[in-house]
Design a protein around this motif. Structure first.
Motif, PDB file in Angstrom:
ATOM      1  N   MET A   9       1.017  -1.171   0.132  1.00 51.62           N
ATOM      2  CA  MET A   9      -0.047   0.000   0.103  1.00 51.62           C
ATOM      3  C   MET A   9       0.792   1.453   0.176  1.00 51.62           C
ATOM      4  N   GLU A  10       2.015   1.184   0.741  1.00 51.75           N
ATOM      5  CA  GLU A  10       2.781   2.454   0.735  1.00 51.75           C
ATOM      6  C   GLU A  10       3.462   2.675  -0.431  1.00 51.75           C
ATOM      7  N   GLY A  11       3.881   1.563  -1.025  1.00 51.79           N
ATOM      8  CA  GLY A  11       4.373   1.470  -2.557  1.00 51.79           C
ATOM      9  C   GLY A  11       3.738   2.500  -3.459  1.00 51.79           C
ATOM     10  N   GLN A  12       2.313   1.970  -3.592  1.00 48.68           N
ATOM     11  CA  GLN A  12       1.307   2.721  -4.367  1.00 48.68           C
ATOM     12  C   GLN A  12       1.016   4.187  -4.001  1.00 48.68           C
ATOM     13  N   ALA A  13       1.203   4.433  -2.667  1.00 45.89           N
ATOM     14  CA  ALA A  13       0.744   5.844  -2.324  1.00 45.89           C
ATOM     15  C   ALA A  13       2.195   6.630  -2.595  1.00 45.89           C
ATOM     16  N   GLN A  14       3.318   6.240  -2.550  1.00 45.47           N
ATOM     17  CA  GLN A  14       4.546   6.788  -3.151  1.00 45.47           C
ATOM     18  C   GLN A  14       4.346   6.911  -4.773  1.00 45.47           C
ATOM     19  N   GLY A  15       3.928   5.933  -5.437  1.00 44.31           N
ATOM     20  CA  GLY A  15       3.987   6.252  -6.887  1.00 44.31           C
ATOM     21  C   GLY A  15       2.801   7.105  -7.183  1.00 44.31           C
ATOM     22  N   ALA A  16       1.791   7.292  -6.406  1.00 48.43           N
ATOM     23  CA  ALA A  16       0.692   8.055  -6.929  1.00 48.43           C
ATOM     24  C   ALA A  16       1.185   9.611  -6.522  1.00 48.43           C
ATOM     25  N   GLN A  17       2.100   9.632  -5.349  1.00 52.27           N
ATOM     26  CA  GLN A  17       2.688  11.014  -5.345  1.00 52.27           C
ATOM     27  C   GLN A  17       3.386  11.364  -6.282  1.00 52.27           C
ATOM     28  N   GLN A  18       4.435  10.611  -6.634  1.00 54.32           N
ATOM     29  CA  GLN A  18       5.339  10.741  -7.745  1.00 54.32           C
ATOM     30  C   GLN A  18       4.589  11.120  -9.242  1.00 54.32           C
ATOM     31  N   ILE A  19       3.611  10.456  -9.312  1.00 55.48           N
ATOM     32  CA  ILE A  19       2.882  10.872 -10.585  1.00 55.48           C
ATOM     33  C   ILE A  19       2.279  12.113 -10.462  1.00 55.48           C
ATOM     34  N   ASN A  20       1.613  12.487  -9.019  1.00 53.26           N
ATOM     35  CA  ASN A  20       1.216  13.905  -9.098  1.00 53.26           C
ATOM     36  C   ASN A  20       2.258  15.017  -9.039  1.00 53.26           C
ATOM     37  N   GLU A  21       3.404  14.773  -8.514  1.00 57.24           N
ATOM     38  CA  GLU A  21       4.455  15.621  -8.844  1.00 57.24           C
ATOM     39  C   GLU A  21       4.788  16.135  -9.980  1.00 57.24           C
ATOM     40  N   ALA A  22       5.000  14.671 -11.099  1.00 64.13           N
ATOM     41  CA  ALA A  22       5.232  14.667 -12.382  1.00 64.13           C
ATOM     42  C   ALA A  22       3.886  15.674 -13.225  1.00 64.13           C
ATOM     43  N   MET A  23       2.895  15.280 -12.874  1.00 62.46           N
ATOM     44  CA  MET A  23       1.838  16.065 -13.470  1.00 62.46           C
ATOM     45  C   MET A  23       1.666  17.636 -13.158  1.00 62.46           C
ATOM     46  N   MET A  24       2.409  17.858 -11.927  1.00 59.16           N
ATOM     47  CA  MET A  24       2.320  19.461 -11.684  1.00 59.16           C
ATOM     48  C   MET A  24       3.534  20.046 -12.485  1.00 59.16           C
ATOM     49  N   GLN A  25       4.585  19.146 -12.516  1.00 60.96           N
ATOM     50  CA  GLN A  25       5.826  19.766 -13.105  1.00 60.96           C
ATOM     51  C   GLN A  25       5.417  19.915 -14.661  1.00 60.96           C
ATOM     52  N   LEU A  26       4.875  19.019 -15.424  1.00 64.34           N
ATOM     53  CA  LEU A  26       4.289  19.065 -16.657  1.00 64.34           C
ATOM     54  C   LEU A  26       3.396  20.454 -16.795  1.00 64.34           C
ATOM     55  N   ARG A  27       2.431  20.695 -15.970  1.00 67.25           N
ATOM     56  CA  ARG A  27       1.520  21.799 -15.914  1.00 67.25           C
ATOM     57  C   ARG A  27       2.330  23.150 -15.944  1.00 67.25           C
ATOM     58  N   ASP A  28       3.310  23.095 -14.911  1.00 64.22           N
ATOM     59  CA  ASP A  28       4.141  24.310 -14.824  1.00 64.22           C
ATOM     60  C   ASP A  28       5.004  24.375 -16.004  1.00 64.22           C
ATOM     61  N   THR A  29       5.598  23.557 -16.582  1.00 65.33           N
ATOM     62  CA  THR A  29       6.460  23.591 -17.759  1.00 65.33           C
ATOM     63  C   THR A  29       5.426  24.082 -18.921  1.00 65.33           C
ATOM     64  N   SER A  30       4.362  23.515 -19.168  1.00 69.28           N
ATOM     65  CA  SER A  30       3.338  23.991 -20.128  1.00 69.28           C
ATOM     66  C   SER A  30       2.994  25.328 -19.901  1.00 69.28           C
ATOM     67  N   LYS A  31       2.816  25.766 -19.043  1.00 72.17           N
ATOM     68  CA  LYS A  31       2.396  27.150 -18.616  1.00 72.17           C
ATOM     69  C   LYS A  31       3.589  28.089 -19.179  1.00 72.17           C
ATOM     70  N   GLN A  32       4.877  27.800 -18.596  1.00 68.56           N
ATOM     71  CA  GLN A  32       5.996  28.480 -19.092  1.00 68.56           C
ATOM     72  C   GLN A  32       6.222  28.550 -20.556  1.00 68.56           C
ATOM     73  N   THR A  33       6.048  27.664 -21.006  1.00 67.33           N
ATOM     74  CA  THR A  33       6.107  27.415 -22.679  1.00 67.33           C
ATOM     75  C   THR A  33       5.181  28.117 -23.166  1.00 67.33           C
ATOM     76  N   ALA A  34       3.817  28.074 -22.880  1.00 64.66           N
ATOM     77  CA  ALA A  34       2.811  29.159 -23.360  1.00 64.66           C
ATOM     78  C   ALA A  34       3.198  30.593 -23.029  1.00 64.66           C
TER      79      ALA A  34
END
Length: 66
Positions: free
Chosen positions: A1-26
């Motif tokens: 369960m803990e591994g899934q939570a860490q994986g979900a957190q990493q995915i969330n962080e990656a998505m936020m980075q992608l969003r920020d990068t997309s905004k900077q690019t725009a």
């Protein structure tokens, strides 16, 4: 369960980075387009200013062909 939570957190962080990068690019593309528009205006002004000059092309033909 803990591994899934860490994986979900990493995915969330990656998505936020992608969003920020997309905004900077725009934002960068918006600035680039504004600069392009300004350069087009300046080029038109320069073209109009240069069109006032007349050059006797036969006098300078040798320089043009060289």
């Amino acid at each position: 369960m803990e591994g899934q939570a860490q994986g979900a957190q990493q995915i969330n962080e990656a998505m936020m980075q992608l969003r920020d990068t997309s905004k900077q690019t725009a934002d960068s593309l918006k600035e680039i387009n504004q600069a392009i528009d300004l350069l087009k205006e300046v080029a038109q002004i320069l073209k109009e200013e240069i069109s006032r000059f007349k050059v006797n092309s036969s006098k300078y033909k040798a320089y043009v062909e060289a």
